[in-house]
Design an enzyme around this catalytic site. Structure first.
Site, PDB file in Angstrom:
ATOM      1  N   HIS A  60       0.643   4.379   3.274  1.00  0.00           N
ATOM      2  CA  HIS A  60      -0.265   3.807   2.272  1.00  0.00           C
ATOM      3  C   HIS A  60      -1.406   4.801   2.010  1.00  0.00           C
ATOM      4  CE1 HIS A  60       1.160  -0.506   3.489  1.00  0.00           C
ATOM      5  NE2 HIS A  60       2.019   0.125   2.713  1.00  0.00           N
ATOM      6  N   HIS A 107      -1.307  -3.834   1.294  1.00  0.00           N
ATOM      7  CA  HIS A 107      -0.312  -2.828   0.915  1.00  0.00           C
ATOM      8  C   HIS A 107      -0.695  -2.283  -0.467  1.00  0.00           C
ATOM      9  CE1 HIS A 107       2.795  -4.621   3.861  1.00  0.00           C
ATOM     10  NE2 HIS A 107       1.571  -4.875   4.251  1.00  0.00           N
TER      11      HIS A 107
HETATM   12  C1  LIG Z   1       8.708   4.472   2.740  1.00  0.00           C
HETATM   13  C2  LIG Z   1       7.589   3.763   1.995  1.00  0.00           C
HETATM   14  C3  LIG Z   1       7.554   2.378   1.965  1.00  0.00           C
HETATM   15  C4  LIG Z   1       6.525   1.713   1.295  1.00  0.00           C
HETATM   16  N1  LIG Z   1       6.535   0.343   1.267  1.00  0.00           N
HETATM   17  C5  LIG Z   1       5.578  -0.301   0.569  1.00  0.00           C
HETATM   18  C6  LIG Z   1       5.605  -1.723   0.450  1.00  0.00           C
HETATM   19  O1  LIG Z   1       6.513  -2.388   0.969  1.00  0.00           O
HETATM   20  N2  LIG Z   1       4.600  -2.333  -0.244  1.00  0.00           N
HETATM   21  C7  LIG Z   1       3.591  -1.623  -0.806  1.00  0.00           C
HETATM   22  O2  LIG Z   1       2.701  -2.237  -1.421  1.00  0.00           O
HETATM   23  N3  LIG Z   1       3.542  -0.281  -0.714  1.00  0.00           N
HETATM   24  C8  LIG Z   1       4.518   0.398  -0.051  1.00  0.00           C
HETATM   25  N4  LIG Z   1       4.481   1.765   0.038  1.00  0.00           N
HETATM   26  C9  LIG Z   1       3.346   2.469  -0.586  1.00  0.00           C
HETATM   27  C10 LIG Z   1       3.555   2.619  -2.080  1.00  0.00           C
HETATM   28  O3  LIG Z   1       4.872   3.097  -2.336  1.00  0.00           O
HETATM   29  C11 LIG Z   1       2.534   3.605  -2.630  1.00  0.00           C
HETATM   30  O4  LIG Z   1       1.219   3.150  -2.357  1.00  0.00           O
HETATM   31  C12 LIG Z   1       2.653   3.777  -4.142  1.00  0.00           C
HETATM   32  O5  LIG Z   1       3.960   4.186  -4.508  1.00  0.00           O
HETATM   33  C13 LIG Z   1       1.664   4.819  -4.591  1.00  0.00           C
HETATM   34  O6  LIG Z   1       1.826   5.051  -5.972  1.00  0.00           O
HETATM   35  P1  LIG Z   1       1.309   6.392  -6.608  1.00  0.00           P
HETATM   36  O7  LIG Z   1       1.599   6.290  -8.053  1.00  0.00           O
HETATM   37  O8  LIG Z   1      -0.079   6.643  -6.156  1.00  0.00           O
HETATM   38  O9  LIG Z   1       2.182   7.580  -5.970  1.00  0.00           O
HETATM   39  P2  LIG Z   1       3.742   7.770  -5.814  1.00  0.00           P
HETATM   40  O10 LIG Z   1       4.476   6.482  -5.948  1.00  0.00           O
HETATM   41  O11 LIG Z   1       3.914   8.555  -4.548  1.00  0.00           O
HETATM   42  O12 LIG Z   1       4.151   8.667  -7.073  1.00  0.00           O
HETATM   43  C14 LIG Z   1       3.856  10.027  -7.146  1.00  0.00           C
HETATM   44  C15 LIG Z   1       5.055  10.738  -7.734  1.00  0.00           C
HETATM   45  O13 LIG Z   1       4.679  12.089  -8.066  1.00  0.00           O
HETATM   46  C16 LIG Z   1       5.734  12.938  -7.680  1.00  0.00           C
HETATM   47  N5  LIG Z   1       5.182  14.286  -7.468  1.00  0.00           N
HETATM   48  C17 LIG Z   1       4.330  14.720  -6.510  1.00  0.00           C
HETATM   49  N6  LIG Z   1       4.064  16.040  -6.669  1.00  0.00           N
HETATM   50  C18 LIG Z   1       4.767  16.449  -7.752  1.00  0.00           C
HETATM   51  C19 LIG Z   1       4.920  17.706  -8.427  1.00  0.00           C
HETATM   52  N7  LIG Z   1       4.287  18.822  -8.019  1.00  0.00           N
HETATM   53  N8  LIG Z   1       5.743  17.757  -9.508  1.00  0.00           N
HETATM   54  C20 LIG Z   1       6.405  16.660  -9.948  1.00  0.00           C
HETATM   55  N9  LIG Z   1       6.291  15.437  -9.357  1.00  0.00           N
HETATM   56  C21 LIG Z   1       5.485  15.344  -8.263  1.00  0.00           C
HETATM   57  C22 LIG Z   1       6.276  12.308  -6.409  1.00  0.00           C
HETATM   58  O14 LIG Z   1       7.600  12.773  -6.181  1.00  0.00           O
HETATM   59  C23 LIG Z   1       6.228  10.822  -6.776  1.00  0.00           C
HETATM   60  O15 LIG Z   1       7.395  10.430  -7.463  1.00  0.00           O
HETATM   61  C24 LIG Z   1       5.506   2.452   0.668  1.00  0.00           C
HETATM   62  C25 LIG Z   1       5.552   3.859   0.690  1.00  0.00           C
HETATM   63  C26 LIG Z   1       6.591   4.502   1.338  1.00  0.00           C
HETATM   64  C27 LIG Z   1       6.638   6.029   1.319  1.00  0.00           C
END
Ligand SMILES: Cc1cc2nc3c(=O)[nH]c(=O)nc-3n(C[C@H](O)[C@H](O)[C@H](O)COP(=O)(O)OP(=O)(O)OC[C@H]3O[C@@H](n4cnc5c(N)ncnc54)[C@H](O)[C@@H]3O)c2cc1C
Length: 418
Positions: A350, A396
């Site tokens: 997280h 979460h």
């Molecule tokens: C295994 C796991 C289980 C989880 N389970 C839960 C849950 O059950 N409930 C919950 O609420 N939260 C959960 N989380 C947390 C939740 O997934 C994250 O808080 C949320 O996805 C964050 O969203 P975000 O948009 O900030 O980043 P992300 O979802 O991480 O999106 C960022 C994206 O940018 C891409 N990226 C990064 N750098 C580059 C680059 N240089 N070029 C191109 N693309 C790039 C990454 O590949 C990713 O696809 C979990 C996380 C994980 C890893």
């Protein structure tokens, strides 16, 4: 069939944690257990943000002005100094397909760039583009465009200590791996009814509580009178999530056994980690320092959480449930529990706050983006993901990542109207 994470509810209730129908109801007591929200569509299929916000038909309808590049990596942003200001003008992209590795692309921004690479990816891209702590960028041979010291700092996450037990295989999700008959039955149940083991995430129940009300020695919530459990009192904000999980939450390989985990998790940690470039190369993963124990105050609630787990396990034994200890502290002394915490502490994925939002770029509350999610000192660049959270939230993070995106959309629309 109910797995052990449901059967354990009476044992958790016995330490003065109340079962509630809806964990989101503001009038529930301060120490509660209830169903964890999951995001499902009407057919009980889990709904991802991709399916919910960008289904194929919507993307098709907009293909004239929407270009989705899969299997690509952002190398860096194009930042230029113009009229005494730094402007974000475009994004350099490369294919991740080895056969196309020599091709690089450039996406020119007409209005602005919204960086959404997550709390680990967004600070990495900013630093590769020359926005970050000057000394670090110079050390990695990245030309400095803007010295913004908060980039990559203040990494936060929830941290948990799993206590691992063996339970009958039929009570554990490991039956899906160890018993082909269970796996086929669960798969068929899911296909024909949308229900059963495959329809739920590995965590269906959770418990939230303020550790200040938890007695360290007995592992019980202390309730001298009911007003103590008033959740509207700010000090009663939960800082511990107590997760019963019908699976193995450690990296240890424990083959052939039904596993059950009690996972006390600190959801308001004081720790601070950071993200730094390992190299001036986007294909090399950034260095991640999770910051465990950067603040010793985190031991206190974690220790209480471990005592709570030991207490709940004792209650299960007392109810004659066939529970066997696998990975737990040697005894319940503080020193032994602290050793156990140090050995078994894990992150919860997280990650937040590495491009945190705030009013000022420098000073004691240094930040990266302002309240409109625009990077301080740069024109035409927003960050929109969990990296902008000023602090990690006590829940979460996925749903709040969506909230941030909704807010960002609103801000962009507002700016476009001006
Ligand atoms: C295994 C796991 C289980 C989880 N389970 C839960 C849950 O059950 N409930 C919950 O609420 N939260 C959960 N989380 C947390 C939740 O997934 C994250 O808080 C949320 O996805 C964050 O969203 P975000 O948009 O900030 O980043 P992300 O979802 O991480 O999106 C960022 C994206 O940018 C891409 N990226 C990064 N750098 C580059 C680059 N240089 N070029 C191109 N693309 C790039 C990454 O590949 C990713 O696809 C979990 C996380 C994980 C890893």
């Amino acid at each position: 069939m109910e797995d052990i994470s449901v059967q354990v509810i009476p044992a958790i209730e016995s330490v003065n944690i109340s079962w509630v129908g809806d964990l989101n109801n503001p009038s529930i007591p301060a120490a509660v257990i209830g169903n964890l929200d999951v995001i499902e569509d009407k057919c009980f299929h889990r709904a991802s943000t991709y399916r919910a916000f960008l289904p194929g038909n919507l993307a098709q309808d907009r293909k004239a002005r929407l270009k989705i590049c899969t299997n690509t990596i952002v190398m860096r942003l194009n930042l230029v100094n113009e009229d005494g200001a730094v402007w974000a003008r475009g994004v350099h992209i490369e294919s991740l397909n080895p056969r196309m590795a020599e091709f690089t692309y450039y996406a020119k921004a007409r209005r602005e760039i919204v960086l959404s690479a997550g709390a680990l990816g967004s600070p990495q891209i900013l630093m590769l583009s020359g926005i970050g702590p000057r000394a670090h960028l110079e050390e990695k041979n990245v030309p400095v465009v803007l010295d913004l010291s908060a980039v990559g700092n203040h990494l936060q996450d929830h941290i948990g200590v799993p206590l691992t037990y063996q339970v009958p295989m039929s009570d554990s999700l490991h039956q899906l791996k160890n018993n082909i008959f269970s796996a086929i039955t669960a798969a068929l149940t899911y296909i024909f009814t949308g229900r059963g083991l495959f329809s739920s995430p590995f965590q269906s129940i959770t418990s939230l509580l303020p550790t200040r009300l938890l007695d360290e020695r007995s592992g019980r919530i202390v309730v001298p009178d009911p007003s103590v459990l008033d959740a509207s009192i700010p000090a009663n904000r939960p800082d511990l999530e107590f997760m019963p999980l019908a699976n193995n939450s450690t990296d240890a390989d424990i083959p052939g056994k039904g596993i059950f985990t009690l996972l006390p998790t600190l959801i308001l940690p004081k720790l601070q980690g950071r993200v730094r470039l390992a190299a001036n190369n986007p294909r090399v993963r950034a260095d991640i320092e999770l910051g465990f124990f950067t603040n010793p105050a985190d031991y206190v609630p974690l220790r209480k959480g471990v005592h709570l787990a030991l207490r709940v396990a004792t209650e299960l034994h007392n109810s004659r449930y066939p529970l066997q200890e696998l990975i737990i502290p040697g005894d319940d002394s503080d020193s032994e529990v602290d050793v156990f915490i140090r050995k078994n502490l894990r992150d919860c994925y997280h990650y937040t706050s590495t491009c945190r939002m705030g009013v000022e770029a420098r000073g004691p509350r240094q930040s990266v983006v302002d309240t409109a999610m625009c990077v301080h000192g740069v024109r035409g660049l927003r960050v929109c993901d969990t990296s902008v959270f000023p602090e990690v939230v006590a829940m979460h993070t996925m749903a709040l990542a969506v909230v941030v995106a909704e807010k960002c959309t609103e801000l962009i629309r507002l700016d476009a109207k001006m």
